[in-house]
Motif scaffolding. Sequence first.
Motif, PDB file in Angstrom:
ATOM      1  N   MET A 121     -36.134  23.370 -66.384  1.00  0.00           N
ATOM      2  CA  MET A 121     -37.031  24.426 -65.932  1.00  0.00           C
ATOM      3  C   MET A 121     -36.353  25.789 -66.083  1.00  0.00           C
ATOM      4  O   MET A 121     -35.164  25.922 -65.839  1.00  0.00           O
ATOM      5  N   LYS A 122     -37.155  26.760 -66.448  1.00  0.00           N
ATOM      6  CA  LYS A 122     -36.657  28.129 -66.514  1.00  0.00           C
ATOM      7  C   LYS A 122     -36.301  28.616 -65.112  1.00  0.00           C
ATOM      8  O   LYS A 122     -36.952  28.254 -64.144  1.00  0.00           O
ATOM      9  N   GLU A 123     -35.272  29.463 -65.052  1.00  0.00           N
ATOM     10  CA  GLU A 123     -34.901  30.131 -63.806  1.00  0.00           C
ATOM     11  C   GLU A 123     -35.534  31.513 -63.814  1.00  0.00           C
ATOM     12  O   GLU A 123     -35.356  32.280 -64.772  1.00  0.00           O
ATOM     13  N   VAL A 124     -36.272  31.837 -62.764  1.00  0.00           N
ATOM     14  CA  VAL A 124     -36.919  33.142 -62.648  1.00  0.00           C
ATOM     15  C   VAL A 124     -36.540  33.741 -61.304  1.00  0.00           C
ATOM     16  O   VAL A 124     -36.591  33.062 -60.274  1.00  0.00           O
ATOM     17  N   THR A 125     -36.164  34.999 -61.326  1.00  0.00           N
ATOM     18  CA  THR A 125     -35.884  35.735 -60.099  1.00  0.00           C
ATOM     19  C   THR A 125     -37.003  36.749 -59.909  1.00  0.00           C
ATOM     20  O   THR A 125     -37.359  37.462 -60.849  1.00  0.00           O
ATOM     21  N   ILE A 126     -37.564  36.768 -58.706  1.00  0.00           N
ATOM     22  CA  ILE A 126     -38.670  37.673 -58.395  1.00  0.00           C
ATOM     23  C   ILE A 126     -38.311  38.479 -57.150  1.00  0.00           C
ATOM     24  O   ILE A 126     -37.894  37.909 -56.137  1.00  0.00           O
ATOM     25  N   TYR A 127     -38.488  39.788 -57.260  1.00  0.00           N
ATOM     26  CA  TYR A 127     -38.373  40.676 -56.105  1.00  0.00           C
ATOM     27  C   TYR A 127     -39.776  41.178 -55.790  1.00  0.00           C
ATOM     28  O   TYR A 127     -40.541  41.499 -56.706  1.00  0.00           O
ATOM     29  N   ALA A 185     -50.777  27.301 -52.887  1.00  0.00           N
ATOM     30  CA  ALA A 185     -51.371  26.750 -54.112  1.00  0.00           C
ATOM     31  C   ALA A 185     -50.622  27.238 -55.360  1.00  0.00           C
ATOM     32  O   ALA A 185     -50.342  26.448 -56.263  1.00  0.00           O
ATOM     33  N   VAL A 186     -50.298  28.529 -55.416  1.00  0.00           N
ATOM     34  CA  VAL A 186     -49.611  29.028 -56.614  1.00  0.00           C
ATOM     35  C   VAL A 186     -48.137  28.626 -56.637  1.00  0.00           C
ATOM     36  O   VAL A 186     -47.514  28.617 -57.702  1.00  0.00           O
ATOM     37  N   MET A 187     -47.575  28.261 -55.499  1.00  0.00           N
ATOM     38  CA  MET A 187     -46.198  27.759 -55.443  1.00  0.00           C
ATOM     39  C   MET A 187     -46.095  26.322 -55.940  1.00  0.00           C
ATOM     40  O   MET A 187     -45.039  25.915 -56.438  1.00  0.00           O
ATOM     41  N   ARG A 188     -47.163  25.566 -55.810  1.00  0.00           N
ATOM     42  CA  ARG A 188     -47.144  24.120 -56.026  1.00  0.00           C
ATOM     43  C   ARG A 188     -46.434  23.667 -57.310  1.00  0.00           C
ATOM     44  O   ARG A 188     -45.635  22.732 -57.260  1.00  0.00           O
ATOM     45  N   PRO A 189     -46.681  24.290 -58.469  1.00  0.00           N
ATOM     46  CA  PRO A 189     -46.015  23.777 -59.680  1.00  0.00           C
ATOM     47  C   PRO A 189     -44.528  24.124 -59.778  1.00  0.00           C
ATOM     48  O   PRO A 189     -43.833  23.615 -60.646  1.00  0.00           O
ATOM     49  N   HIS A 190     -44.062  24.980 -58.905  1.00  0.00           N
ATOM     50  CA  HIS A 190     -42.712  25.526 -59.019  1.00  0.00           C
ATOM     51  C   HIS A 190     -41.792  25.011 -57.915  1.00  0.00           C
ATOM     52  O   HIS A 190     -42.239  24.547 -56.879  1.00  0.00           O
ATOM     53  N   SER A 191     -40.506  25.167 -58.148  1.00  0.00           N
ATOM     54  CA  SER A 191     -39.487  24.974 -57.128  1.00  0.00           C
ATOM     55  C   SER A 191     -39.115  26.377 -56.653  1.00  0.00           C
ATOM     56  O   SER A 191     -38.575  27.165 -57.428  1.00  0.00           O
TER      57      SER A 191
END
Length: 143
Positions: A1-7, A109-115
């Motif tokens: 999985m890609k690593e994504v950082t969000i602020y 719901a939008v978190m569901r596919p992600h870690s």
Amino acid sequence: MKEVTIYTDGACSGNPGPGGWAAVLVCNGHQKEISGREELTTNNRMELTASIEALKQLKEPCHVHIYSDSAYLVNAFQKKWVKNWKKNGWRTASGRPVENRDLWEELLAVMRPHSVCWHKVEGHRGNPYNERCDRLAKKRIRG
């Protein structure tokens, strides 16, 4: 999985009042900024909206680190408030209905596919991404 950082950050002029939200997404050396506004809202709603809209940008399941200066948002996950709210029929420990339930459910719901890992960052303490989000969100308040 890609690593994504969000602020993320949300802002409001009056509470309620006109509000803005913003997010900066960073992945593999690339950066994307998004922001938006609502005419009549609260600061907490803008904080939630920033995370929702940021996660909607992801096109595939990712390992995501979300940094926010909102204790309301981060504590809801780190202290398992959301889990307890759901278990209690979207009621707080004191029995009151959870505020912003619509956005909490959309966020889940939008978190569901992600870690997703949630991190608290101190606001206005010189973190360049947090400061950028703050400026973008405040700019959106003005239109």
